[in-house]
Design a protein around this motif. Structure first.
Motif, PDB file in Angstrom:
ATOM      1  N   TYR A   2       0.836  -1.181   0.000  1.00  0.00           N
ATOM      2  CA  TYR A   2       0.000   0.000   0.000  1.00  0.00           C
ATOM      3  C   TYR A   2       0.879   1.242   0.000  1.00  0.00           C
ATOM      4  O   TYR A   2       1.980   1.236   0.524  1.00  0.00           O
ATOM      5  CB  TYR A   2      -0.896   0.048   1.240  1.00  0.00           C
ATOM      6  CG  TYR A   2      -1.986  -0.984   1.246  1.00  0.00           C
ATOM      7  CD1 TYR A   2      -3.224  -0.697   0.681  1.00  0.00           C
ATOM      8  CD2 TYR A   2      -1.800  -2.229   1.806  1.00  0.00           C
ATOM      9  CE1 TYR A   2      -4.232  -1.631   0.680  1.00  0.00           C
ATOM     10  CE2 TYR A   2      -2.808  -3.174   1.818  1.00  0.00           C
ATOM     11  CZ  TYR A   2      -4.021  -2.866   1.260  1.00  0.00           C
ATOM     12  OH  TYR A   2      -5.025  -3.792   1.258  1.00  0.00           O
ATOM     13  N   LYS A   9      -5.232   5.770   0.839  1.00  0.00           N
ATOM     14  CA  LYS A   9      -4.498   4.517   0.851  1.00  0.00           C
ATOM     15  C   LYS A   9      -4.809   3.764  -0.443  1.00  0.00           C
ATOM     16  O   LYS A   9      -5.966   3.547  -0.775  1.00  0.00           O
ATOM     17  CB  LYS A   9      -4.934   3.695   2.062  1.00  0.00           C
ATOM     18  CG  LYS A   9      -4.046   2.554   2.403  1.00  0.00           C
ATOM     19  CD  LYS A   9      -4.536   1.941   3.700  1.00  0.00           C
ATOM     20  CE  LYS A   9      -3.650   0.826   4.142  1.00  0.00           C
ATOM     21  NZ  LYS A   9      -4.150   0.224   5.380  1.00  0.00           N
ATOM     22  N   LYS A  11      -3.891   0.347  -2.912  1.00  0.00           N
ATOM     23  CA  LYS A  11      -3.266  -0.970  -2.972  1.00  0.00           C
ATOM     24  C   LYS A  11      -2.591  -1.137  -4.329  1.00  0.00           C
ATOM     25  O   LYS A  11      -3.173  -0.857  -5.364  1.00  0.00           O
ATOM     26  CB  LYS A  11      -4.304  -2.064  -2.781  1.00  0.00           C
ATOM     27  CG  LYS A  11      -3.704  -3.448  -2.779  1.00  0.00           C
ATOM     28  CD  LYS A  11      -4.738  -4.513  -2.516  1.00  0.00           C
ATOM     29  CE  LYS A  11      -4.065  -5.880  -2.509  1.00  0.00           C
ATOM     30  NZ  LYS A  11      -5.029  -6.942  -2.294  1.00  0.00           N
ATOM     31  N   ILE A  13      -1.081  -3.649  -7.147  1.00  0.00           N
ATOM     32  CA  ILE A  13      -1.096  -5.037  -7.594  1.00  0.00           C
ATOM     33  C   ILE A  13      -0.272  -5.146  -8.871  1.00  0.00           C
ATOM     34  O   ILE A  13      -0.123  -4.176  -9.602  1.00  0.00           O
ATOM     35  CB  ILE A  13      -2.523  -5.562  -7.831  1.00  0.00           C
ATOM     36  CG1 ILE A  13      -3.245  -4.791  -8.933  1.00  0.00           C
ATOM     37  CG2 ILE A  13      -3.329  -5.542  -6.550  1.00  0.00           C
ATOM     38  CD1 ILE A  13      -4.589  -5.387  -9.315  1.00  0.00           C
ATOM     39  N   GLN A  17      -1.718 -10.363 -10.834  1.00  0.00           N
ATOM     40  CA  GLN A  17      -2.840 -10.235  -9.904  1.00  0.00           C
ATOM     41  C   GLN A  17      -4.034  -9.579 -10.581  1.00  0.00           C
ATOM     42  O   GLN A  17      -5.178  -9.963 -10.326  1.00  0.00           O
ATOM     43  CB  GLN A  17      -2.408  -9.420  -8.683  1.00  0.00           C
ATOM     44  CG  GLN A  17      -1.388 -10.126  -7.822  1.00  0.00           C
ATOM     45  CD  GLN A  17      -0.763  -9.205  -6.791  1.00  0.00           C
ATOM     46  OE1 GLN A  17      -0.507  -8.025  -7.066  1.00  0.00           O
ATOM     47  NE2 GLN A  17      -0.510  -9.728  -5.603  1.00  0.00           N
TER      48      GLN A  17
END
Length: 75
Positions: A2, A9, A11, A13, A17
């Motif tokens: 993160y 925030k 994430k 990938i 993914q």
């Protein structure tokens, strides 16, 4: 992983993914999802190489920006 983007925030990938999420979300094989993602990336890259902006309405806009040269440093 993160990180904060504009105090939000986010994430991170990787491509694998993302392919997994696409395949799962629309119930297709990972191979088909991978080819679809590769096709999308190739089309966006091609348009940007032609100095065109690419907008996916309601999602993201890609633009080519010119930046001034800067002096690098040799550590």
């Amino acid at each position: 992983v993160y990180f904060l983007l504009y105090k939000r925030k986010v994430k991170i990938i990787n491509k694998g993914q993302l392919v997994d999420k696409i395949a799962e979300g629309v119930d297709i094989t990972k191979a088909i999802a991978g080819r679809a993602l590769d096709s999308l990336i190739a089309e966006i890259t091609s348009e940007l190489a032609g100095n065109n902006d690419v907008t996916l309405i309601g999602f993201v806009t890609f633009k080519v920006l010119a930046r001034a040269a800067r002096k690098g440093r040799n550590p």
